[in-house]
Design an enzyme around this catalytic site. Structure first.
Site, PDB file in Angstrom:
ATOM      1  N   ARG E 103      -8.862   9.059  15.178  1.00 15.96           N
ATOM      2  CA  ARG E 103     -10.128   8.857  14.521  1.00 15.96           C
ATOM      3  C   ARG E 103     -10.130   9.293  13.164  1.00 15.96           C
ATOM      4  O   ARG E 103     -10.448   8.364  11.794  1.00 15.96           O
ATOM      5  CB  ARG E 103     -12.065   9.270  14.625  1.00 15.96           C
ATOM      6  CG  ARG E 103     -12.783   9.262  13.515  1.00 15.96           C
ATOM      7  CD  ARG E 103     -13.118   7.933  14.267  1.00 15.96           C
ATOM      8  NE  ARG E 103     -12.959   6.776  13.426  1.00 15.96           N
ATOM      9  CZ  ARG E 103     -12.686   5.169  13.313  1.00 15.96           C
ATOM     10  NH1 ARG E 103     -12.896   5.279  14.735  1.00 15.96           N
ATOM     11  NH2 ARG E 103     -12.007   4.967  12.482  1.00 15.96           N
ATOM     12  N   LYS E 144     -12.184   8.251 -11.796  1.00 17.95           N
ATOM     13  CA  LYS E 144     -13.020   8.020 -10.805  1.00 17.95           C
ATOM     14  C   LYS E 144     -12.824   8.053  -8.949  1.00 17.95           C
ATOM     15  O   LYS E 144     -12.517   7.175  -8.612  1.00 17.95           O
ATOM     16  CB  LYS E 144     -13.667   6.919 -10.974  1.00 17.95           C
ATOM     17  CG  LYS E 144     -14.562   7.280 -12.631  1.00 17.95           C
ATOM     18  CD  LYS E 144     -14.844   5.476 -13.586  1.00 17.95           C
ATOM     19  CE  LYS E 144     -15.348   5.347 -14.438  1.00 17.95           C
ATOM     20  NZ  LYS E 144     -15.476   4.443 -14.740  1.00 17.95           N
ATOM     21  N   LYS E 176     -12.014  11.646 -25.564  1.00 16.47           N
ATOM     22  CA  LYS E 176     -13.449  10.706 -24.767  1.00 16.47           C
ATOM     23  C   LYS E 176     -14.706  10.216 -26.203  1.00 16.47           C
ATOM     24  O   LYS E 176     -14.745  11.283 -26.837  1.00 16.47           O
ATOM     25  CB  LYS E 176     -13.848  10.604 -23.994  1.00 16.47           C
ATOM     26  CG  LYS E 176     -12.293  11.347 -23.147  1.00 16.47           C
ATOM     27  CD  LYS E 176     -12.668  10.556 -21.555  1.00 16.47           C
ATOM     28  CE  LYS E 176     -13.692   9.038 -20.974  1.00 16.47           C
ATOM     29  NZ  LYS E 176     -13.220   8.493 -19.960  1.00 16.47           N
ATOM     30  N   GLU E 206     -10.131   7.792 -27.071  1.00 13.53           N
ATOM     31  CA  GLU E 206     -10.829   6.610 -26.334  1.00 13.53           C
ATOM     32  C   GLU E 206     -11.232   5.170 -27.673  1.00 13.53           C
ATOM     33  O   GLU E 206     -11.921   6.083 -28.782  1.00 13.53           O
ATOM     34  CB  GLU E 206     -11.843   7.065 -26.109  1.00 13.53           C
ATOM     35  CG  GLU E 206     -12.690   5.974 -25.498  1.00 13.53           C
ATOM     36  CD  GLU E 206     -13.648   6.384 -23.493  1.00 13.53           C
ATOM     37  OE1 GLU E 206     -13.241   6.774 -23.682  1.00 13.53           O
ATOM     38  OE2 GLU E 206     -14.818   5.892 -23.884  1.00 13.53           O
ATOM     39  N   ASP E 227     -12.094   0.795 -25.071  1.00 17.78           N
ATOM     40  CA  ASP E 227     -12.731   0.807 -23.765  1.00 17.78           C
ATOM     41  C   ASP E 227     -14.195  -0.605 -23.789  1.00 17.78           C
ATOM     42  O   ASP E 227     -14.842  -1.081 -25.288  1.00 17.78           O
ATOM     43  CB  ASP E 227     -12.762   2.284 -23.596  1.00 17.78           C
ATOM     44  CG  ASP E 227     -14.250   2.745 -22.136  1.00 17.78           C
ATOM     45  OD1 ASP E 227     -13.271   1.656 -21.351  1.00 17.78           O
ATOM     46  OD2 ASP E 227     -15.260   2.669 -22.545  1.00 17.78           O
TER      47      ASP E 227
END
Lengths: 292, 292, 292, 292, 292, 292
Positions: E103, E144, E176, E206, E227
């Site tokens: 599995r 992510k 960011k 960014e 972005d």
């Protein structure tokens, strides 16, 4: 405290405590009763020589791990210069916990203050000798750190006014002599690196000769480490490199002593990396005395 | 290898590797193909100065953890003195693994050989100066070790010909000045200790004055640590102590430099304990070169 | 609580909880709603027979790990004798946490109180039978402990009035029959040990015959373990040994039952070590009842 | 060996070794030279009384962890009955490793063989007394195991011929008196459990009275634990329960002694669960002797 | 295998096994005898749809951890495309180990092949659409990733032909929107970053608007992440940026679907970063069948 | 919080943090001063689409691990449906800690809300289509979970209204096709299982054909998993099985899509198990915005 000054610090500090305390402090258990062991006592950290203080958050945290109601008062802040003969700070805790933590606190604070003090000497000397108007010149450590102590030693370098080189083999691209020894030309290895290296990193390459450095400059290195070159060679080479690529990052390493700094500080480079900061810095002489 | 030279060593060595390698060696992955990374290469460890070799089992084990088919040949054995300018040994391994282990091997071998070399100097000096017929005189380290490296540093002391003091707070009874500072008389604390301390341990007590030492001798200490006393005081005191209790174990510590050894070696004591062996010994200058 | 009663206890207790709780208490989750699970409930620890209480700090800590607002009230202190039929203490906690901790608390308290009770019987019997004026006679456990529970079992021996033998193979020098089986003479092995053993430790040697014991006494053993000898042999041997070296430490072991104690307590020795304290002591019968 | 007899065993065994060996076996290091420590020696495990053997895979594995070239020969297999006075097996290993593992091997084998022997007595007695033609009757342990040793103790029960009850709180649904003490009726709690419990599990409920048992039977319990009831009550109750629901699983617990087994073995139930198997079984008397 | 494909892999794989196997495979233990469990069996991995294979070293290693004599034969190599309906490889192992690992092998291989297949689609599409002569265009993942699986997922991206973005917050400098939200101007934050960031890293920022991007370009960013901008805006902006600083590194992210790739592939940028590669890629349909 | 929602959660969350933060957040350290890093800031979690919320206790706990004085306010509770375009909750914390935790919080909450939302769709559809008066029909996940995330994914299934199948190979008896492939008849394997399986578990067996299912029903299976059968076959088979053994537990699996649910919901079975819930559910689109 979870992320600073070092992320996830507590578990490492507990390992350090475990190393020194093991199955318990036999002497304290043998000579003091339970109520004596809980007496609150104070101890001073005393400077036997001038230095740059480093390790106070670790000292506090170590004591707090053992005795959450312990406290510390500091006459000098982390990174500050303390004079010879002064009391650096006062620790207050249960007797048994202070006796258990004492040696480890000293081992850590003395070692890190030793590194911070040495780094501070380098940084101050550079600042004093750097001609005004030149680009900033960083002092960094290398990967010549003591196993298990890298995060602490690199922190001490920052506390002493230095900056950090790559943290580990996963924290930077640095093509060294041993890569070149088994590889293609400088040009070939640089092209391969540019194709494969993750884009967040600059591609730095070590050059042992001016020819290698010029070739690296020509074929796209983002940074060049000029290793173990005499000053006159360096001086001439840096001029050539800068006239070819003004913004290339230049690092110098190899035998960077305090004595050589005034000369080296006149070079139009960005970084001086100094292995001796971490592998051989002497302890700062600090002692801990119980107060009445 | 499971129990010697240090029990359960592999997990610590893996932690050390993890510290330096982290998520992988970005440079090697970027500049070499998979088949290049698997090439077998050799590198030599080269002595830039004379020293006492320490750390060879760790170097081998580190390399073997990464590459089980790696090998090492040593021209000098663990604990042997190597001369300046000689090749100490040859390592053979897959390229990527040797590049990954190189820095850590050097960091460890240089640090431990530094300690072994310094210890060897102490031990040789004592052996040379000890009048014949006297009881053996041991050189030991203290608990002034670098956090996380105690087992390695104590091992290096043994390799250099020294012997070990207590391993940790659970590995010996040593009543120090800070215990006395908050306690009863020497006599009282000794009686409590005799009642409570586990019987496998000698009861040792630190004395900062001849009066404390004599009192400790009278009230049943098994061992006395004479701390920070000038030589004439020591010489007279040791005579008094021996005439009272011939078999009491006597240890001297505090500022034990190589220079003072010839004098100290004439004292009728059992142990000289030297903090400097572990907290501030300089790296042994050894370098690693890839061979063609 | 970080260092006492056992250093770095919480991680072990969490492992114990993990062993019994695994992925969660399925029954409690299946039969109670979230708000029912948070109800505060009380439970009593009830003594079905008289005993010596041990494990209260672990019970509290276990419950506190699960529910920081839990509490415990004890009618008897750690190490005190509780009578049959009495309530030992009251625990108060969230329902789900008390249900989760209940079994582990009982498993631990019953086992440790069993050891403490048995030790207390030995110690009381010795105290009752020891002729006044003789040197103190210690009852200690051996290394015959259950794997993973050594620190707890040795603590229970102390709580029951006993004292501890060496903690582990790193916590004492004890030359046993199996060392002698593959070795030189008693004299030879003792001389080697004196040269090599760290000075904080006494050198103890096991003797299976009076001849071995006398030889050990003559050649400088600090302590002798007289193993498995009949009382008359012991009585005569101890006299000889004491007349040779008055201060030598003498330990007796092998088949030390409560029944033999009155006789053994008359021997002029320092330690009786009893394996049965830890490897086979029966549980103390204590139960836990939820209160309305 | 990775999954059987206990999954992921090696790390637990290493923890056990670490507990007993700590920083190294000081005695062996002090009295034997490096070449003596590497001598190959043999030792026998000798039975002082008859018993059921348990722990041989752990003994082998412990020795193999320290010395991969060690070996073991067994005269009796795991789970077999060995007679008094016989040699159970012969271990062969490097001297230092056998000295280091000896105590732990004995502690484990003696404890587990004690449990297996006691379980074997129960199982044999049940088999002898169970009238032919009746459903099988299992002997199981409970959760009254020693912290940290559950997997080992449950394994020993299987080796002795018993079977296992739920492993932990995540390994079964068992509604106990303390759940009922703070809850609704038997019917209510069973309905809630049927709605919420994961479907791989039977729903078992403890009954302290015949009324509770009958109610549990009526409202859909898959299994009922009849706790602490006298034999005549049990005998009558089991008849009622079976006539209501022939296939319901019935377990009996509480004071199940060897003496009561002949009577209890006549009950038409499925399981007898016996706490004493794991919390208080005496060590099997086995000793280890070095061979010439 | 120690460093590649993922450093120090075995401990993670053991954790994964532990998660699925827990205290042991109850079913296999209940239905097979010990000798049946040791039977050698084979199973095939069968592709229900076409895909890019990823995870074969993990499958092998997982099986090898349980059964060192297990083996695997692969009809397709790591990173190769396998067609629908084909046998990917054959595993051979002891029955109980294959049942235990089955599995987990599937869970890992299907998940990673899903990521590699999706990445491969992106990379192939870019390669097909990228006008010849333009600079290389990388496909990378983002942060992510699924917690605990980052190293595996990033490896799958590489296997699928993609390249990696920064590994973690310690593996790159990326300013960011949320940094800018609480900060100074683009210029200010860039100047601070240049002063403080370790020199091995490029400084990437960014930009959510063309104005931010132009300002970043002007004040020394090494790389700009554009972005969530529509294609026409991007097209114009990239031209402006390149004409200002030809060698600045440009990355595009936000809603990069397979459908948009032909258009995006014409942009003169260096990197397209795609969160969907790791957070939502569907499993590759592969099944495992036991062979007769 | 120690036991719920997942036992001993904090250590896993710390591992997750360590994975993303590594040696520290370089960007935040480079661009903010120490006092800026300690500023308290707020951020909102914003729903880009409707979904079922899952992961709020983990989000809170993650933030609390880094910053114990952080807080969270939720507009929707765990397991509630949130509409598109709404603010789900507000997090408040020190700037540096929110920046460090942001990505991990999103990765976890988006993944788990994705699973909960998908499960909720299944459960709602079943509830809507299940004819009244029939036995309850459960939706469960399978063991097709992502390695390392099982406890989280199974929790998300419960939060979405589903129920859990066996946790791992130690948490249930399920005889699968691969057991049958190497074994005896259905009857033989069931009899072996009944003799050996621990009694707390039902014995479930997978049937791939109606014949296997009828045989399993006849020979005492407690539960049957009907795998990959077309609806008409299922409908007829379930009728037969129920008429033979009314209370046998029946589970259906294999290709259970939302589209098939209305039909499947009319079957007189107990469980529908759905692998897709955990191995391939898409992320819930949620974003985190810093607030002014």
């Amino acid at each position: 405290m979870m992320l600073e000054p070092i992320p996830f610090l507590d578990e490492v500090l507990k390992e350090f405590l475990r190393e020194d305390i093991g199955g318990g402090d036999l002497t304290t258990l043998a000579v003091f009763s339970e109520s004596e062991r809980k007496t609150i006592v104070k101890a001073s950290l005393h400077a036997e020589k001038k230095g740059t203080l480093c390790g106070t958050p670790f000292a506090e945290r170590l004591l707090r791990i053992l005795d959450p109601s312990s406290s510390a008062k500091w006459n000098y802040g982390e990174g500050e210069v303390y004079p010879e003969g002064e009391t650096i700070g006062i620790l207050e805790s249960r007797l048994s916990d202070l006796l258990a933590a004492e040696r480890l606190i000293l081992n850590l604070v003395k070692h890190l203050s030793g590194i911070a003090s040495l780094t501070r000497s380098y940084v101050d000397r550079v600042n004093a000798c750097r001609p005004s108007g030149m680009r900033p010149l960083r002092i960094t450590e290398t990967r010549k750190t003591l196993p298990g102590l890298r995060a602490f030693q690199k922190y001490a370098v920052r506390v002493g006014g230095g900056q950090n080189h790559r943290y580990d083999l996963h924290g930077g691209i640095l093509i060294k002599d041993n890569h070149l020894a088994v590889s293609r030309s400088v040009r070939g290895i640089l092209e391969t690196a540019r194709r494969n290296a993750p884009h967040p990193f600059r591609i730095e390459i070590e050059a042992d000769t001016p020819e290698q450095a010029m070739e690296a400059c020509q074929f796209g290195a983002d940074a060049i480490l000029l290793d173990n070159m005499p000053f006159p060679v360096l001086a001439e080479l840096v001029g050539h490199l800068r006239s070819n690529r003004r913004e290339i990052l230049l690092e110098v390493s190899g035998g960077i002593t305090l004595e050589r700094l005034p000369q080296l500080a006149t070079l139009d480079v960005d970084v001086l990396s100094v292995g001796a900061l971490t592998h051989s810095s002497p302890d700062a002489p600090i002692r801990l005395d119980f107060l009445d």
